[in-house]
Design a protein around this motif. Sequence first.
Motif: not given
Length: 284
Positions: A80, A85, A87, A99, A101-102
């Motif tokens: 993470p 990340i 979140e 979650p 990633s971008r």
Amino acid sequence: MSESCSSCAAAGSCNTESCSSAPQLTKAQKASNVKKVIAVMSGKGGVGKSSVTSMLAVSLMRQGFKVGILDSDITGPSIPKIFGIKERAGASQGGIIAPTSRGGIKIMSLNLMIENEDDPVILRGPLITQVVTQFWKDVIWGELDYLLIDMPPGTGDVAITLFQSLPINGVVMVTSPQALANMVVRKAIKMVRNYEPPIYGLIENMAYVQCPDCSKKIEVFGAPQGEEEAKRTSVPFLGALPLDPELSTLSDAGKIEDYKSENFDQIARNLAEQISKSSDKNLA
């Protein structure tokens, strides 16, 4: 094993009436379709396995594949942080929501379930393996071409549980130029060969530093041994990677997806080729 059971084994569980003795699919598994599960393993810590796992995921994603990462290093999770990340993992009636990633890589790690990223995880072996299997059974992974498992160092409880409980299709080994690292990776290779998954190949990380001014390769940890080690252990050699300060900087900033590397992209292509060859052998 019947034909129907073989199909179920590839999915990690059984969902036919003829296989009533096998575990039933969880809600999360019913909502997921993971085509290939690949363990990234080194045996030894400190060889950059998490960075290699992350960049393999990024390179595969750039090639148009849907990718996820299962961070099974429960007591030392780093994925993470590398992807930036913050979140927390969510929950629904169907399971745990990983979650993203971008760039669209789904990620599950224990660090996404604790309050502070630097809180220690103090668990004994049985609880650690329980958490890892929960990440497979209870996380809604959705449609994935590849799920990469960032393995912890060693050949202990977690590794054994993963090879016995998850439908791992193959393994990628990571080493570095030091003789000690190669000795330990040989242990890991021998362990994997006690189970069914093929070893797709060996990656040598931190093989050199490239001078930014003259492009000379400086072998700070000694002469690279990865290709020779691959031959010695009869494992395909996927390629060598440099020790790159830019990768470290971007990883610390949580921006690994901004890192560009033809080396990683080529290794990802080599990996895809080995996976294809392995699949062809299984069909023969």
